[in-house]
Motif scaffolding. Structure first.
Motif, mmCIF file in Angstrom:
data_model
loop_
_atom_site.group_PDB
_atom_site.id
_atom_site.type_symbol
_atom_site.label_atom_id
_atom_site.label_comp_id
_atom_site.label_asym_id
_atom_site.label_seq_id
_atom_site.Cartn_x
_atom_site.Cartn_y
_atom_site.Cartn_z
ATOM 1 N N ALA A 188 -31.888 30.825 27.330
ATOM 2 C CA ALA A 188 -31.006 30.188 28.307
ATOM 3 C C ALA A 188 -30.049 31.227 28.886
ATOM 4 O O ALA A 188 -29.582 32.121 28.175
ATOM 5 N N VAL A 189 -29.772 31.083 30.176
ATOM 6 C CA VAL A 189 -28.855 31.981 30.879
ATOM 7 C C VAL A 189 -27.790 31.144 31.586
ATOM 8 O O VAL A 189 -28.128 30.233 32.355
ATOM 9 N N PRO A 190 -26.505 31.417 31.352
ATOM 10 C CA PRO A 190 -25.449 30.684 32.061
ATOM 11 C C PRO A 190 -25.290 31.171 33.491
ATOM 12 O O PRO A 190 -25.359 32.379 33.760
ATOM 13 N N ILE A 191 -25.090 30.235 34.411
ATOM 14 C CA ILE A 191 -24.874 30.559 35.827
ATOM 15 C C ILE A 191 -23.753 29.673 36.370
ATOM 16 O O ILE A 191 -23.210 28.840 35.673
ATOM 17 N N HIS A 192 -23.416 29.892 37.641
ATOM 18 C CA HIS A 192 -22.450 29.072 38.371
ATOM 19 C C HIS A 192 -21.094 29.066 37.664
ATOM 20 O O HIS A 192 -20.541 28.020 37.344
ATOM 21 N N TYR A 193 -20.550 30.253 37.437
ATOM 22 C CA TYR A 193 -19.222 30.382 36.845
ATOM 23 C C TYR A 193 -18.571 31.666 37.348
ATOM 24 O O TYR A 193 -19.240 32.610 37.752
ATOM 25 N N ASN A 194 -17.238 31.663 37.361
ATOM 26 C CA ASN A 194 -16.399 32.820 37.722
ATOM 27 C C ASN A 194 -16.466 33.221 39.191
ATOM 28 O O ASN A 194 -15.856 34.222 39.583
ATOM 29 N N THR A 195 -17.167 32.457 40.018
ATOM 30 C CA THR A 195 -17.233 32.781 41.448
ATOM 31 C C THR A 195 -15.956 32.380 42.165
ATOM 32 O O THR A 195 -15.512 33.077 43.083
ATOM 33 N N PHE A 196 -15.392 31.243 41.768
ATOM 34 C CA PHE A 196 -14.175 30.704 42.378
ATOM 35 C C PHE A 196 -13.199 30.331 41.256
ATOM 36 O O PHE A 196 -13.620 30.049 40.131
ATOM 37 N N PRO A 197 -11.896 30.297 41.549
ATOM 38 C CA PRO A 197 -10.926 29.984 40.491
ATOM 39 C C PRO A 197 -11.201 28.703 39.695
ATOM 40 O O PRO A 197 -11.046 28.707 38.467
ATOM 41 N N PRO A 198 -11.643 27.602 40.325
ATOM 42 C CA PRO A 198 -11.841 26.385 39.515
ATOM 43 C C PRO A 198 -12.969 26.488 38.495
ATOM 44 O O PRO A 198 -13.039 25.662 37.580
ATOM 45 N N ILE A 199 -13.853 27.470 38.641
ATOM 46 C CA ILE A 199 -14.998 27.551 37.717
ATOM 47 C C ILE A 199 -14.949 28.821 36.857
ATOM 48 O O ILE A 199 -15.970 29.339 36.424
ATOM 49 N N LYS A 200 -13.739 29.295 36.588
ATOM 50 C CA LYS A 200 -13.575 30.436 35.683
ATOM 51 C C LYS A 200 -13.941 30.020 34.261
ATOM 52 O O LYS A 200 -13.434 29.017 33.747
ATOM 53 N N GLN A 201 -14.830 30.753 33.635
ATOM 54 C CA GLN A 201 -15.255 30.442 32.274
ATOM 55 C C GLN A 201 -15.581 31.727 31.516
ATOM 56 O O GLN A 201 -15.931 32.743 32.118
ATOM 57 N N ASP A 202 -15.490 31.632 30.209
ATOM 58 C CA ASP A 202 -15.942 32.700 29.327
ATOM 59 C C ASP A 202 -17.348 32.329 28.852
ATOM 60 O O ASP A 202 -17.500 31.378 28.067
ATOM 61 N N PRO A 203 -18.395 33.026 29.295
ATOM 62 C CA PRO A 203 -19.756 32.652 28.901
ATOM 63 C C PRO A 203 -20.010 32.776 27.406
ATOM 64 O O PRO A 203 -20.948 32.170 26.882
#
Length: 226
Positions: A188-203
């Motif tokens: 599994a690969v995480p995607i759709h994160y850290n592109t914009f402030p509301p979706i900031k995440q630590d993978p």
């Protein structure tokens, strides 16, 4: 088959001498390593109509003649923009010269906003199962976790799954980890994160929560061989 990740939800597949781009959001994507006018794919696959997924589809496809496969309402709109667009729908599959494409459900919304501010209905959002060379890649698109992911995992032996973890607009890391349990991919690969402030995440939070699959945290430009 070589699969590479290019920031946000952008995935590139090389197989059988063909190149496939999924959700080519390049211009305006500060995380990507790609340059839109240098991309010359044979096909573009779209999960849904949001601008951060359609991205540079029109410009790329017009420049290189790529066929575009998308949910039917979005494909109809893109055909009107002069593209060679093929519309499919949930549960439908087709064998193309570059591989087999099957659309699965996703729980999200789907519309495209033009430069003039007009909002175009994009049909149902979707995930994509891509099969070639005896391997299966699942791109979940934008979605929350849902029970039928278990059916997708039981019906298809998934080698590699791309799942959104950004939260706010999609499922977050904990729900994404549960989604991986349902899908049951090898990797599994995480995607759709850290592109914009509301979706900031630590993978790493997602990686630690996944118990039954290998997790690869890919940086833009990283690739996996299947």
């Amino acid at each position: 088959m070589k699969i590479s990740f290019h920031g946000h939800s952008v995935v590139k597949i090389h197989t059988g001498g063909k190149t496939i781009l999924i959700d080519p959001f390049i211009s305006g994507n500060e995380l990507t390593d790609l340059i839109a006018n240098e991309e010359k794919p044979d096909a573009i696959l779209l999960t849904h109509a949001h601008n951060d997924h359609v991205g540079d589809t029109v410009e790329i496809a017009k420049a290189c003649g790529a066929v575009v496969v998308a949910p039917v309402e979005l494909a109809n709109y893109l055909s009107g923009q002069g593209l060679d667009a093929i519309g499919m729908n949930l549960g439908g599959a087709k064998e193309f010269e570059f591989g087999k494409v099957k659309y699965t459900k996703a729980f999200h919304s789907s519309s495209y906003t033009t430069d003039e501010g007009e909002v175009i209905y994009g049909g149902m959002p979707a995930g994509i199962l891509f099969e070639a060379e005896g391997k299966t890649v699942y791109h979940a698109g934008d979605t929350e976790v849902f029970g039928d992911m278990e059916i997708i995992g039981k019906r298809h032996s998934i080698d590699l799954a791309f799942v959104p973890i950004g939260d706010f607009f999609t499922m977050g890391p904990e729900d994404a980890a549960y989604a991986v349990e349902l899908i049951n991919p090898k990797t599994a690969v995480p995607i759709h994160y850290n592109t914009f402030p509301p979706i900031k995440q630590d993978p790493e939070q997602f990686k630690q929560a996944v118990k039954q699959a290998e997790v690869q945290i890919m940086e833009p430009g990283d690739s996996i061989e299947l």
